[in-house]
Scaffold this motif. Sequence first.
Motif, short mmCIF file in Angstrom:
data_model
loop_
_atom_site.label_atom_id
_atom_site.label_comp_id
_atom_site.label_asym_id
_atom_site.label_seq_id
_atom_site.Cartn_x
_atom_site.Cartn_y
_atom_site.Cartn_z
N LYS A 137 0.35 28.83 -103.37
CA LYS A 137 0.60 28.73 -104.79
C LYS A 137 1.90 29.48 -105.20
CE LYS A 137 0.49 26.41 -108.91
NZ LYS A 137 1.02 25.15 -109.02
N SER A 138 1.36 30.88 -104.87
CA SER A 138 2.60 31.90 -105.25
C SER A 138 3.75 31.81 -104.59
CB SER A 138 1.88 33.40 -104.89
OG SER A 138 2.87 34.42 -105.05
N ASN A 187 5.96 28.91 -106.25
CA ASN A 187 6.21 29.26 -107.67
C ASN A 187 7.50 30.15 -107.52
OD1 ASN A 187 4.27 28.05 -108.89
ND2 ASN A 187 2.68 29.66 -109.23
N LYS A 188 7.45 31.42 -106.55
CA LYS A 188 8.41 32.23 -106.34
C LYS A 188 9.72 31.39 -105.94
CE LYS A 188 5.83 36.38 -105.91
NZ LYS A 188 5.24 37.19 -104.81
N THR A 202 10.60 28.30 -106.40
CA THR A 202 11.06 27.49 -107.45
C THR A 202 11.91 28.28 -108.61
OG1 THR A 202 9.01 25.70 -107.33
CG2 THR A 202 10.47 26.04 -109.40
N LYS A 203 11.28 29.29 -108.55
CA LYS A 203 12.29 30.09 -109.47
C LYS A 203 13.52 30.53 -108.88
CE LYS A 203 11.73 34.56 -112.23
NZ LYS A 203 13.17 35.22 -111.63
#
Length: 281
Positions: free
Chosen positions: A63-64, A67-68, A70-71
């Motif tokens: 998940k981390s 998310n990273k 995507t950013k």
Amino acid sequence: MKNILIPTDFSSNADHAIAYAINIFKCERANFYFLHAYADEVYGPFHNLDKEPFEKQRQIHSKSSENKLTKLVNDTKTKTHNPMHKYEMISSFESLVDALNNVADSKNIDLIIMGTRGATANSKITFGSNTVQVFKYVKCPVLAVPDHYDYSQPKKILFPSNYMLPYKRRELKLLDILAGEFKAEVHSLYISDFEDLSIRQLDNKKFLEESLPHARLSFVRTTVDNRAKAILAYINENKMDLLVMVNSRHSFLEDMLYQSTIDEIGLSPTIPFLVMQNLSR
């Protein structure tokens, strides 16, 4: 259309490599794949625990990572605004080398671009352990970008060769494309005390010349002291912008990578370093 793969650990060095990649291909249509391989992050501290907490940690890192990534993709799109560039993210529960080889095959990658050191690398060494492993084992051209190198067009390219090993045209094609795109000089540096070449060397030298029709190719020679020192001296004295070497069986680069320690491979260029893999893929 170029397919460019950029591994990231979200460090400043990785961000610097992304910026270099976008600059060098800013006038070309390109697909950029941002890859984060997180298996080592999971296995490292939790390899002795039972399945339940291990799986929990895997999900947390997965998940981390997503998310990273995507950013990172969103931030890159915001900064660049280049309609010729497309960005995709790949989060992989694999080792870095396995992930790079698998993506290189599945996405038909033309070039991997990465930083020379990761987030935790010793600032006193040129190449971090991940970079050295990628040089050794990933069967795709790899361009490593030093974190303090300010982007400039590669107008002067250094290509050391002893002309002993036959090249493959598909490896040399990337060098020819870069040289043609930037109207670059390619300095083929022969490091030897002897001027005369064998018939085999002459044949390989001729093949090199025929395979780089778009390069402003010149052949130069320097005497042997220490090959790594000779390369670095030539870079500094002639203000080269890019170092290119082929990692093939029994080559100088292979000897340097396999016989040296991770901390010191004997070559510390301050310019981007393109390693072309003369290996089957």
